[in-house]
Motif scaffolding. Structure first.
Motif, PDB file in Angstrom:
ATOM      1  N   LEU A 141      33.308  34.664  42.966  1.00 38.44           N
ATOM      2  CA  LEU A 141      32.773  36.012  43.157  1.00 38.44           C
ATOM      3  C   LEU A 141      33.941  36.987  43.139  1.00 38.44           C
ATOM      4  N   ARG A 142      33.747  38.083  42.416  1.00 40.07           N
ATOM      5  CA  ARG A 142      34.842  39.009  42.159  1.00 40.07           C
ATOM      6  C   ARG A 142      35.080  39.953  43.345  1.00 40.07           C
ATOM      7  N   ILE A 143      35.445  39.379  44.481  1.00 41.80           N
ATOM      8  CA  ILE A 143      35.686  40.201  45.678  1.00 41.80           C
ATOM      9  C   ILE A 143      36.917  41.077  45.485  1.00 41.80           C
ATOM     10  N   THR A 144      37.834  40.647  44.613  1.00 39.79           N
ATOM     11  CA  THR A 144      39.059  41.439  44.418  1.00 39.79           C
ATOM     12  C   THR A 144      38.764  42.833  43.861  1.00 39.79           C
ATOM     13  N   ALA A 145      37.642  42.978  43.165  1.00 42.87           N
ATOM     14  CA  ALA A 145      37.288  44.295  42.646  1.00 42.87           C
ATOM     15  C   ALA A 145      37.075  45.275  43.791  1.00 42.87           C
ATOM     16  N   TYR A 146      36.705  44.726  44.947  1.00 36.77           N
ATOM     17  CA  TYR A 146      36.402  45.557  46.109  1.00 36.77           C
ATOM     18  C   TYR A 146      37.570  45.669  47.077  1.00 36.77           C
ATOM     19  N   ALA A 147      38.731  45.124  46.697  1.00 37.86           N
ATOM     20  CA  ALA A 147      39.873  45.103  47.630  1.00 37.86           C
ATOM     21  C   ALA A 147      40.132  46.480  48.224  1.00 37.86           C
ATOM     22  N   GLU A 148      40.201  47.481  47.362  1.00 40.12           N
ATOM     23  CA  GLU A 148      40.531  48.814  47.840  1.00 40.12           C
ATOM     24  C   GLU A 148      39.450  49.363  48.768  1.00 40.12           C
ATOM     25  N   ARG A 149      38.195  49.185  48.386  1.00 41.11           N
ATOM     26  CA  ARG A 149      37.121  49.725  49.218  1.00 41.11           C
ATOM     27  C   ARG A 149      36.952  48.942  50.514  1.00 41.11           C
ATOM     28  N   ARG A 203      57.946  54.795  28.750  1.00 39.27           N
ATOM     29  CA  ARG A 203      58.123  53.675  27.821  1.00 39.27           C
ATOM     30  C   ARG A 203      56.807  53.122  27.301  1.00 39.27           C
ATOM     31  N   GLY A 204      55.724  53.395  28.040  1.00 39.55           N
ATOM     32  CA  GLY A 204      54.414  52.932  27.589  1.00 39.55           C
ATOM     33  C   GLY A 204      54.216  51.444  27.799  1.00 39.55           C
ATOM     34  N   GLY A 205      53.290  50.853  27.072  1.00 40.32           N
ATOM     35  CA  GLY A 205      52.960  49.448  27.257  1.00 40.32           C
ATOM     36  C   GLY A 205      52.344  49.224  28.623  1.00 40.32           C
ATOM     37  N   LEU A 206      52.666  48.093  29.207  1.00 38.00           N
ATOM     38  CA  LEU A 206      52.127  47.788  30.531  1.00 38.00           C
ATOM     39  C   LEU A 206      52.988  48.386  31.634  1.00 38.00           C
ATOM     40  N   ASN A 207      54.094  49.035  31.251  1.00 41.69           N
ATOM     41  CA  ASN A 207      54.993  49.603  32.246  1.00 41.69           C
ATOM     42  C   ASN A 207      54.303  50.703  33.045  1.00 41.69           C
ATOM     43  N   GLY A 208      54.584  50.743  34.340  1.00 39.85           N
ATOM     44  CA  GLY A 208      54.038  51.832  35.138  1.00 39.85           C
ATOM     45  C   GLY A 208      53.681  51.407  36.546  1.00 39.85           C
ATOM     46  N   PRO A 209      53.231  52.369  37.341  1.00 42.08           N
ATOM     47  CA  PRO A 209      52.920  52.064  38.742  1.00 42.08           C
ATOM     48  C   PRO A 209      51.670  51.192  38.819  1.00 42.08           C
ATOM     49  N   THR A 210      51.609  50.357  39.821  1.00 45.89           N
ATOM     50  CA  THR A 210      50.442  49.493  39.989  1.00 45.89           C
ATOM     51  C   THR A 210      50.332  49.054  41.441  1.00 45.89           C
ATOM     52  N   VAL A 211      49.162  48.566  41.774  1.00 42.73           N
ATOM     53  CA  VAL A 211      48.904  48.104  43.139  1.00 42.73           C
ATOM     54  C   VAL A 211      48.452  46.667  43.062  1.00 42.73           C
ATOM     55  N   LYS A 212      49.015  45.821  43.905  1.00 45.21           N
ATOM     56  CA  LYS A 212      48.604  44.408  43.918  1.00 45.21           C
ATOM     57  C   LYS A 212      48.032  44.051  45.286  1.00 45.21           C
ATOM     58  N   TYR A 213      47.168  43.048  45.289  1.00 49.58           N
ATOM     59  CA  TYR A 213      46.556  42.576  46.528  1.00 49.58           C
ATOM     60  C   TYR A 213      46.762  41.082  46.666  1.00 49.58           C
ATOM     61  N   LYS A 214      46.897  40.638  47.895  1.00 56.50           N
ATOM     62  CA  LYS A 214      46.979  39.198  48.125  1.00 56.50           C
ATOM     63  C   LYS A 214      45.611  38.546  48.015  1.00 56.50           C
ATOM     64  N   LEU A 215      44.588  39.342  48.295  1.00 60.52           N
ATOM     65  CA  LEU A 215      43.215  38.845  48.235  1.00 60.52           C
ATOM     66  C   LEU A 215      42.931  38.201  46.870  1.00 60.52           C
ATOM     67  N   ARG A 216      42.321  37.025  46.891  1.00 58.32           N
ATOM     68  CA  ARG A 216      41.945  36.346  45.644  1.00 58.32           C
ATOM     69  C   ARG A 216      40.430  36.360  45.544  1.00 58.32           C
ATOM     70  N   ASP A 217      39.946  36.107  44.350  1.00 57.78           N
ATOM     71  CA  ASP A 217      38.498  36.027  44.206  1.00 57.78           C
ATOM     72  C   ASP A 217      37.961  34.860  45.029  1.00 57.78           C
ATOM     73  N   TRP A 218      36.701  35.002  45.399  1.00 59.10           N
ATOM     74  CA  TRP A 218      36.086  34.076  46.352  1.00 59.10           C
ATOM     75  C   TRP A 218      35.509  32.876  45.604  1.00 59.10           C
ATOM     76  N   LEU A 219      36.071  31.712  45.877  1.00 64.18           N
ATOM     77  CA  LEU A 219      35.566  30.474  45.294  1.00 64.18           C
ATOM     78  C   LEU A 219      34.237  30.146  45.949  1.00 64.18           C
ATOM     79  N   PHE A 220      33.149  30.227  45.173  1.00 63.90           N
ATOM     80  CA  PHE A 220      31.817  30.291  45.759  1.00 63.90           C
ATOM     81  C   PHE A 220      30.991  29.018  45.584  1.00 63.90           C
TER      82      PHE A 220
END
Length: 911
Positions: free
Chosen positions: A243-251, A486-503
């Motif tokens: 289950l894609r709980i990581t999509a909700y990490a921020e909320r 520089r473009g590409g994937l370079n740039g600011p980003t936010v990461k979470y330790k939370l992983r998707d829920w093995l259901f």
RNA sequence: GCCGAUGUGGCGAAAUGGCAGACGCAACGGACUUAAAAUCCGUUGGGCUUAAACGGCCCGUGCCGGUUCGAGUCCGGCCAUCGGCACCA
């Protein structure tokens, strides 16, 4: 033990009142539309974490939280609320299944027996649940809707534009505008959709527990062992539902701000979600330059982009998918060997051996994007595939781990950040060549650096052309700006330790997935095919291979000519993710919960709204939800996170009215054995609630559990303590009742229609005030203390005024409902005590004409004086100075100052 | 290592910055009782002073410091115990 005389006949009156409450439906909460429903009456939803009905029955930990919520429920009813206070059974799960494997008895049978046992025990404690709302997660009428909710999740995707779950239909619509849409085959379209569903299938390494014969979620693995049973777990690739709980990490993170939960639990969830801000950087593969063909770049994640000038190597996780392309022929064997070694380690070993960093050079090089210098690419198991991008830039001078690794393998170390010298500290000369001084851009700040050790804090950038002399926060911003250009994937980003829920789980005793497989593709069942019941099985044993027990039911699996059923089942958390919603409307066959019932019970009560002092509060927040939820702290990152996630999905899809399920959460503390150790069979210190009730009665049991100490605190059991509380209740009984010649309890002659004396008036009102305030703040221990003080004050009285008893019994009722009901009846006070209203107090009765004032000299107590209530400050000062003890204390000294706190104290300060 | 919580009598604990230890347990003394249990009454943080009682005095909320007329409570720094996370880049 020989038959001892009961201090009062609780053994007769407790069952009597329990039967009356049952018969009269005393605690039934009417829903909107029901006959007795009154929309003018405010609602209050007070919830317990429903138990897993184990064969062992209740232990003393269960009733601690349950008594607290019961007091609140009974109190709120007396206050005029329509109170929802339900109970049910979280009955899917491992123990029932393991018991079934051992004895051959079907889990349905053991569950039914255990539920009956639990229910009898709970009723024996006199809890005021609305039993008409009882639910059981293993009941097809219940799990039909668990499966239905799963389908809602399955049939949704997380739209990154709206940051909400939306039906797949909106994805299909949006896709039409995507680049290259016309060229996609239906197969490709399908894959794009399936890759975005909130419930998806993934073939990835998961936690496999051989002893339990199932996979487990991240949250269920503690220190490399299963949370249940403590068996070892290993990493193993398997095809599983996620289950894609990581999509909700921020909320999920933001939503915590508006909740009235203990800060410690919020912190636990915040840490689990583990948000960190940083940047993505691409390190182009050097091979690009040589071949001119491949556009390969290794993307790394870092929270310290300002240290990129110090990045002297790159490390990939051993499982990194690009290794094949990067590794050189000469290094291939060594890299393969290392990968194999890492893969064979269990997680416990891997973390255990973590002290010594290990790794292997791949032979490849990448280009540091800012210095344009080639840096070697390594693999090492201290880099995890599951966090960030599975690759890091090694900055040994400014990271402990990289330092250790670089030192071990002789990789270059380049210092680029200097430690700030705190203001006002003089630089002392240090041994030459070790500590050097650096100046900030503005020239105001100085920093030092030392090539003997890494420096991981913030400071001043140097050896870093585009950020030379900048302080870390600005330096980060500058590098990020440069990266974005520089473009590409370079740039600011936010990461979470939370992983998707093995259901998914390889168990028998759980909800089957409403999914069929056809040509290797999954399809959802329709709503009309629910509930999907599990097949009847003789043999529930897990196979040990990861093949679920349901796979043995060949007939059941076969769905059609070319389609077969999913054989995994849902984890135990599924049923508890939404049970609080079902309680609002437990018998509905048309919907998981009626809309109006949901809006009513999950709507705002008149409880005051939480004030959040946060600068940036959650914009989504709305008042409402379960008004009070009490349970154990062990669910901080499991049930409480999963349920919030499901609730938010249901909210996005418009099925529920509030974004958060539990407005106020309280965790009760664990009850230890009399020896101060955790209760366990091993120590022989387990207390059985029923044994206690047998000897002292349910009221004494309830009151003792609350009198032990603060609800949230861990505290040891004491039978002597129960006895003390039992004595208190017996004194209450004898205050009103006396034994006649025949040995029968009759109304005491001392109880009369008397006027209250002034002192009695005062203590009665003080008790109403204190007990009310203490219940509101869940300080049940001090509420009981106050009631003891009240009773102690009346035991010596020659005459007991009925009106004081009338008030007192209502106060006592939430704590000791049986004895207070009985005495109410015996005093002939009219009606049932549960139909009374909570007493009010009047401040006027609390004030006295004369009050005692504390007299201090230099803050030390010297004496107390009695003065008129309306004494002025100067009168107080004069009275204090005239006091003999004060005179003694200040003799020969000069009075410098006199502090007068009206109605409280006078403090005389001498020189 | 990081995050969080907690440190008060013999024990469970209480105390909007204003009488430390309410309430309860245990202990001791007394009443009732042939006796015990139950019940009721009293004493109970430590120390000094006093022949004794009354009284008087000093110390005391994990440790060190600060703010304040006044700190268990607020601030800073330690120590200990418990819980969570932990190679999270």
């Amino acid at each position: 033990m020989s038959e001892r005389r009961k201090p009062y006949p609780f053994d007769r009156l407790e069952p009597k009142w329990q039967a009356i409450w049952d018969e009269t439906r005393a605690f039934h909460a009417p829903n909107p539309g029901e006959e007795k429903f009154d929309p003018a009456q405010p609602k209050y939803y007070v919830l317990d974490m429903f138990p897993y009905p184990s064969g062992a029955g209740l232990h003393v930990g269960h009733p601690e939280g349950y008594t607290a919520t019961d007091i609140i429920a009974r109190y709120k009813r007396l206050k005029g609320f329509n109170v929802l206070h339900p109970m049910g059974w979280d009955a899917f799960g491992l123990p029932a299944e393991q018991y079934a494997i051992k004895t051959g008895q079907h889990p349905v049978v053991t569950t039914r027996e255990n539920v009956a046992k639990f229910k009898t025990q709970l009723k024996r404690i006199g809890f005021s649940y609305d039993w008409e709302r009882e639910i059981n997660t293993t009941d097809p009428g219940y799990y039909k809707w668990t499966q239905w909710i799963f389908l809602q999740i399955y049939n949704s995707w997380f739209n990154p534009e709206t940051k909400k779950a939306e039906p797949i239909a909106t994805l299909l619509e949006a896709m039409k505008n995507w680049l290259g849409y016309e060229q996609w085959t239906p197969e490709q379209q399908r894959k794009i959709v399936d890759d975005r569903r909130l419930a998806y299938v993934e073939d990835a390494p998961v936690w496999w527990c051989p002893d339990l014969g199932t996979v487990l979620a991240n949250e269920e693995v503690v220190d490399g062992k299963s949370e249940v049973g403590g068996f070892p777990v290993v990493r193993r690739p398997m095809r599983q539902w996620m289950l894609r709980i990581t999509a909700y990490a921020e909320r999920l993170l933001k939503g915590l701000d508006g909740l009235d939960w203990a800060e410690s639990i919020k912190t636990l969830q915040r840490n689990w979600i583990g948000r960190s801000e940083g940047a993505r950087l691409e390190f182009p593969w050097e091979g690009n330059v040589a071949t001119g063909l491949l556009e390969l770049a290794i993307t790394v994640f870092t929270t310290r982009p300002d240290t990129v000038y110090g990045a002297t190597y790159v490390v990939l996780a051993p499982e990194h998918p690009w290794l094949e392309a990067i590794v050189t022929r000469e290094q291939r064997d060594r890299v393969r060997e290392y990968q194999a070694r890492v893969a064979s380690k269990s997680e416990l070993e891997r973390t255990d051996l973590a002290k010594d960093k290990s790794g292997v050079f791949t032979g490849g090089y990448a280009i540091n994007p800012i210095t344009n210098e080639p840096v070697p690419v390594w693999i090492a198991d201290y880099v995890l595939m599951s966090y960030g991008t599975g690759a890091i830039m090694g900055v040994p001078a400014h990271d402990e781990r990289d330092w250790e690794f670089a030192r071990r393998y002789g990789l270059p170390i380049k210092h680029v950040v200097a430690q700030l010298i705190p203001d006002g500290i003089e630089m002392r000369p240090s041994p030459a060549g070790i500590t050097r001084v650096v100046q900030s851009k503005t020239g105001e700040k100085l920093g030092t650096w030392n090539d003997d050790r890494p420096f991981c804090g913030e400071g001043i950038a140097f050896n870093s052309p585009i950020i030379e002399g900048l302080l870390t926060p600005e330096a980060k911003q500058e590098v990020i700006k440069w990266l974005e250009m520089r473009g590409g994937l370079n740039g600011p980003t936010v990461k979470y330790k939370l992983r998707d829920w093995l259901f998914s789980r390889q168990r028998y005793w759980g909800e089957p997935f409403p999914i069929v497989w056809c040509d290797g593709k999954h399809e959802a069942l329709t709503e009309s095919e629910l509930p999907l019941e599990p097949p009847a099985l003789e043999d529930f044993k897990p196979s040990g291979t990861g093949e679920p027990p349901l796979a043995k039911a060949k007939d059941w699996i076969r769905y059609s000519e070319n389609a077969s059923r999913e054989t995994n089942t849902m984890p135990q958390w599924a049923g508890s993710c939404w049970y609080y919603l079902r309680f609002c409307d437990p018998h509905n066959d048309e919907r998981f919960v009626d809309e109006e019932a949901e809006r009513w019970w999950m709507g705002p009560s008149i409880e005051k709204v939480v004030e959040t002092r946060l600068v940036d509060p959650d914009p989504e927040w709305k008042p409402g939800g379960v008004d009070l939820y009490i349970g154990g702290v062990e669910h901080a990152v499991l049930h409480l996170l999963y349920a919030r996630f499901w609730h938010k999905v249901l909210f996005d899809l418009g099925h529920v009215s509030k974004p958060e399920p539990f407005q106020r959460l309280v965790n009760q503390g664990m009850i230890l054995g009399e020896d101060g150790r955790k209760m366990s069979k091993r120590w022989g210190n387990v207390i059985d609630p029923l044994d206690v009730i047998e000897i002292y009665g349910a009221d004494a049991f309830r009151c003792y559990e609350m009198f032990m100490g603060p609800l949230e605190q861990m505290k040891p059991w004491s039978m002597k303590g129960v006895e003390g509380v039992s004595r208190f209740l017996a004194r209450v009984w004898r205050l009103i009742m006396e034994e006649n010649q025949a040995g029968e309890w009759v109304r005491s002659a001392a109880v009369q229609d008397e006027e209250l004396t002034k002192a009695q008036q005062k203590i009665t009102h003080a008790t109403v005030k204190k007990v009310t305030a203490d219940i509101e703040s869940l300080s049940f221990n001090t509420a009981i203390s106050q009631m003891m003080i009240f009773v102690n004050a009346f035991t010596t009285a020659e005459k007991i005024p009925v009106s004081a008893m009338r008030t007192f019994l209502v106060l006592l009722n939430p704590f000791a409902p049986h004895i207070s009901s009985e005495l109410w009846e015996r005093l002939n006070l009219g009606g049932d005590i549960t139909a009374q209203s909570w007493p009010e107090y009047d401040e006027r009765f609390l004030v006295e004409d004369e009050i005692e004032i504390v007299v201090q000299v230099n803050g030390k107590l010297r004496d107390r004086i009695t003065v008129a209530l309306d004494a002025t400050e100067s009168e107080l000062e004069a009275a204090a100075l005239a006091n003999q003890k004060v005179q003694n204390a200040i003799a020969g000294k000069q009075v410098r100052k006199v502090v007068v706190v009206p109605k409280k104290l006078v403090n005389i300060v001498t020189g």
